[in-house]
Design a protein around this motif. Structure first.
Motif, PDB file in Angstrom:
ATOM      1  N   LEU A   9     -62.326  23.365   3.645  1.00 30.16           N
ATOM      2  CA  LEU A   9     -63.698  23.837   3.461  1.00 30.16           C
ATOM      3  C   LEU A   9     -64.251  23.474   2.083  1.00 30.16           C
ATOM      4  CD1 LEU A   9     -66.075  25.536   4.521  1.00 30.16           C
ATOM      5  CD2 LEU A   9     -64.908  27.545   3.618  1.00 30.16           C
ATOM      6  N   TYR A  10     -63.409  23.542   1.068  1.00 33.05           N
ATOM      7  CA  TYR A  10     -63.838  23.264  -0.303  1.00 33.05           C
ATOM      8  C   TYR A  10     -63.238  21.967  -0.823  1.00 33.05           C
ATOM      9  CZ  TYR A  10     -65.620  27.977  -0.111  1.00 33.05           C
ATOM     10  OH  TYR A  10     -66.307  29.104   0.248  1.00 33.05           O
ATOM     11  N   ALA A  11     -63.116  20.967   0.040  1.00 33.56           N
ATOM     12  CA  ALA A  11     -62.522  19.685  -0.343  1.00 33.56           C
ATOM     13  C   ALA A  11     -63.241  19.078  -1.545  1.00 33.56           C
ATOM     14  CB  ALA A  11     -62.542  18.716   0.829  1.00 33.56           C
ATOM     15  N   PHE A  12     -64.555  19.209  -1.605  1.00 38.46           N
ATOM     16  CA  PHE A  12     -65.318  18.651  -2.725  1.00 38.46           C
ATOM     17  C   PHE A  12     -64.880  19.279  -4.041  1.00 38.46           C
ATOM     18  CE2 PHE A  12     -68.894  19.139  -5.664  1.00 38.46           C
ATOM     19  CZ  PHE A  12     -69.138  17.802  -5.945  1.00 38.46           C
ATOM     20  N   VAL A  13     -64.746  20.601  -4.056  1.00 37.98           N
ATOM     21  CA  VAL A  13     -64.339  21.307  -5.280  1.00 37.98           C
ATOM     22  C   VAL A  13     -62.907  20.915  -5.655  1.00 37.98           C
ATOM     23  CG1 VAL A  13     -63.900  23.572  -6.294  1.00 37.98           C
ATOM     24  CG2 VAL A  13     -65.896  23.228  -4.839  1.00 37.98           C
ATOM     25  N   LEU A  14     -62.027  20.854  -4.675  1.00 39.15           N
ATOM     26  CA  LEU A  14     -60.639  20.471  -4.945  1.00 39.15           C
ATOM     27  C   LEU A  14     -60.557  19.051  -5.491  1.00 39.15           C
ATOM     28  CD1 LEU A  14     -58.995  22.036  -1.774  1.00 39.15           C
ATOM     29  CD2 LEU A  14     -58.941  22.924  -4.108  1.00 39.15           C
ATOM     30  N   ARG A  15     -61.391  18.152  -4.967  1.00 36.31           N
ATOM     31  CA  ARG A  15     -61.417  16.778  -5.475  1.00 36.31           C
ATOM     32  C   ARG A  15     -61.872  16.747  -6.929  1.00 36.31           C
ATOM     33  NH1 ARG A  15     -62.220  14.908  -0.614  1.00 36.31           N
ATOM     34  NH2 ARG A  15     -64.424  15.344  -0.443  1.00 36.31           N
ATOM     35  N   LYS A  16     -62.874  17.568  -7.267  1.00 39.40           N
ATOM     36  CA  LYS A  16     -63.357  17.632  -8.649  1.00 39.40           C
ATOM     37  C   LYS A  16     -62.259  18.156  -9.584  1.00 39.40           C
ATOM     38  CE  LYS A  16     -67.378  17.034  -9.785  1.00 39.40           C
ATOM     39  NZ  LYS A  16     -67.878  15.843 -10.457  1.00 39.40           N
ATOM     40  N   ILE A  17     -61.534  19.162  -9.143  1.00 39.34           N
ATOM     41  CA  ILE A  17     -60.436  19.708  -9.950  1.00 39.34           C
ATOM     42  C   ILE A  17     -59.380  18.638 -10.173  1.00 39.34           C
ATOM     43  CG2 ILE A  17     -58.524  21.363  -9.963  1.00 39.34           C
ATOM     44  CD1 ILE A  17     -60.445  23.296  -8.467  1.00 39.34           C
ATOM     45  N   ARG A  18     -59.010  17.936  -9.124  1.00 43.08           N
ATOM     46  CA  ARG A  18     -58.023  16.853  -9.261  1.00 43.08           C
ATOM     47  C   ARG A  18     -58.496  15.788 -10.241  1.00 43.08           C
ATOM     48  NH1 ARG A  18     -55.232  15.235  -3.524  1.00 43.08           N
ATOM     49  NH2 ARG A  18     -53.833  17.010  -3.445  1.00 43.08           N
ATOM     50  N   SER A  19     -59.778  15.433 -10.189  1.00 41.31           N
ATOM     51  CA  SER A  19     -60.286  14.391 -11.094  1.00 41.31           C
ATOM     52  C   SER A  19     -60.235  14.873 -12.544  1.00 41.31           C
ATOM     53  CB  SER A  19     -61.692  13.954 -10.706  1.00 41.31           C
ATOM     54  OG  SER A  19     -62.642  14.941 -11.017  1.00 41.31           O
ATOM     55  N   PHE A  20     -60.522  16.148 -12.794  1.00 42.16           N
ATOM     56  CA  PHE A  20     -60.418  16.692 -14.158  1.00 42.16           C
ATOM     57  C   PHE A  20     -58.976  16.638 -14.645  1.00 42.16           C
ATOM     58  CE2 PHE A  20     -64.427  19.159 -13.300  1.00 42.16           C
ATOM     59  CZ  PHE A  20     -65.179  18.504 -14.258  1.00 42.16           C
ATOM     60  N   LEU A  21     -58.037  16.956 -13.766  1.00 43.15           N
ATOM     61  CA  LEU A  21     -56.627  16.972 -14.146  1.00 43.15           C
ATOM     62  C   LEU A  21     -56.092  15.573 -14.431  1.00 43.15           C
ATOM     63  CD1 LEU A  21     -55.258  19.655 -11.667  1.00 43.15           C
ATOM     64  CD2 LEU A  21     -55.681  19.923 -14.114  1.00 43.15           C
ATOM     65  N   GLN A  22     -56.692  14.549 -13.828  1.00 39.34           N
ATOM     66  CA  GLN A  22     -56.219  13.183 -14.020  1.00 39.34           C
ATOM     67  C   GLN A  22     -56.825  12.505 -15.237  1.00 39.34           C
ATOM     68  OE1 GLN A  22     -57.129  11.468 -10.217  1.00 39.34           O
ATOM     69  NE2 GLN A  22     -55.303  12.305  -9.239  1.00 39.34           N
ATOM     70  N   LYS A  23     -57.848  13.097 -15.842  1.00 38.25           N
ATOM     71  CA  LYS A  23     -58.488  12.501 -17.009  1.00 38.25           C
ATOM     72  C   LYS A  23     -57.596  12.649 -18.230  1.00 38.25           C
ATOM     73  CE  LYS A  23     -63.227  13.082 -15.579  1.00 38.25           C
ATOM     74  NZ  LYS A  23     -64.532  13.582 -15.917  1.00 38.25           N
ATOM     75  N   ASP A  24     -57.845  11.773 -19.201  1.00 38.89           N
ATOM     76  CA  ASP A  24     -57.122  11.880 -20.464  1.00 38.89           C
ATOM     77  C   ASP A  24     -57.535  13.160 -21.174  1.00 38.89           C
ATOM     78  OD1 ASP A  24     -55.846   9.498 -20.063  1.00 38.89           O
ATOM     79  OD2 ASP A  24     -57.349   8.324 -21.135  1.00 38.89           O
ATOM     80  N   GLY A  25     -56.623  13.711 -21.882  1.00 33.53           N
ATOM     81  CA  GLY A  25     -56.883  14.970 -22.575  1.00 33.53           C
ATOM     82  C   GLY A  25     -55.873  16.010 -22.146  1.00 33.53           C
ATOM     83  N   GLN A  26     -56.015  17.158 -22.688  1.00 34.94           N
ATOM     84  CA  GLN A  26     -55.055  18.207 -22.377  1.00 34.94           C
ATOM     85  C   GLN A  26     -55.735  19.318 -21.591  1.00 34.94           C
ATOM     86  OE1 GLN A  26     -53.004  19.585 -25.801  1.00 34.94           O
ATOM     87  NE2 GLN A  26     -52.178  17.581 -26.295  1.00 34.94           N
ATOM     88  N   ILE A  27     -55.260  19.497 -20.390  1.00 35.73           N
ATOM     89  CA  ILE A  27     -55.739  20.585 -19.543  1.00 35.73           C
ATOM     90  C   ILE A  27     -54.523  21.399 -19.169  1.00 35.73           C
ATOM     91  CG2 ILE A  27     -56.780  21.206 -17.343  1.00 35.73           C
ATOM     92  CD1 ILE A  27     -58.381  18.621 -17.495  1.00 35.73           C
TER      93      ILE A  27
END
Length: 83
Positions: A9-27
């Motif tokens: 249902l929230y695939a869009f939100v989950l995709r956004k979270i995954r993209s943030f986690l894959q970016k450079d930087g520290q999360i």
């Protein structure tokens, strides 16, 4: 080919979270006990009764202020767990 993830249902939100986690930087993601996060627990409980869709808040709902204050005070005095 669609995966079960794409059908969520929230695939869009989950995709956004995954993209943030894959970016450079520290999360950093960390677990918080429900009892130590009353404000979020209450909003999740209320959100469970909403049929499809999302609600975005610009600021916390008034009925959450006391819960958020409780969360803040408890953050100053962390939970102690014996292991």
């Amino acid at each position: 080919m669609e995966t079960p993830f794409d059908l969520h249902l929230y695939a869009f939100v989950l995709r956004k979270i995954r993209s943030f986690l894959q970016k450079d930087g520290q999360i950093k993601l960390s677990h918080t006990y429900r009892e130590d996060n009353y404000g979020v627990d209450y909003l999740a409980f209320k959100g469970h009764n909403i049929h499809l869709g999302m609600i975005w808040f610009d600021s916390p709902p008034k009925h959450c202020n006391k819960l958020l204050w409780t969360d803040f005070i408890r953050a100053l005095f962390p939970r102690r767990v014996c292991l």
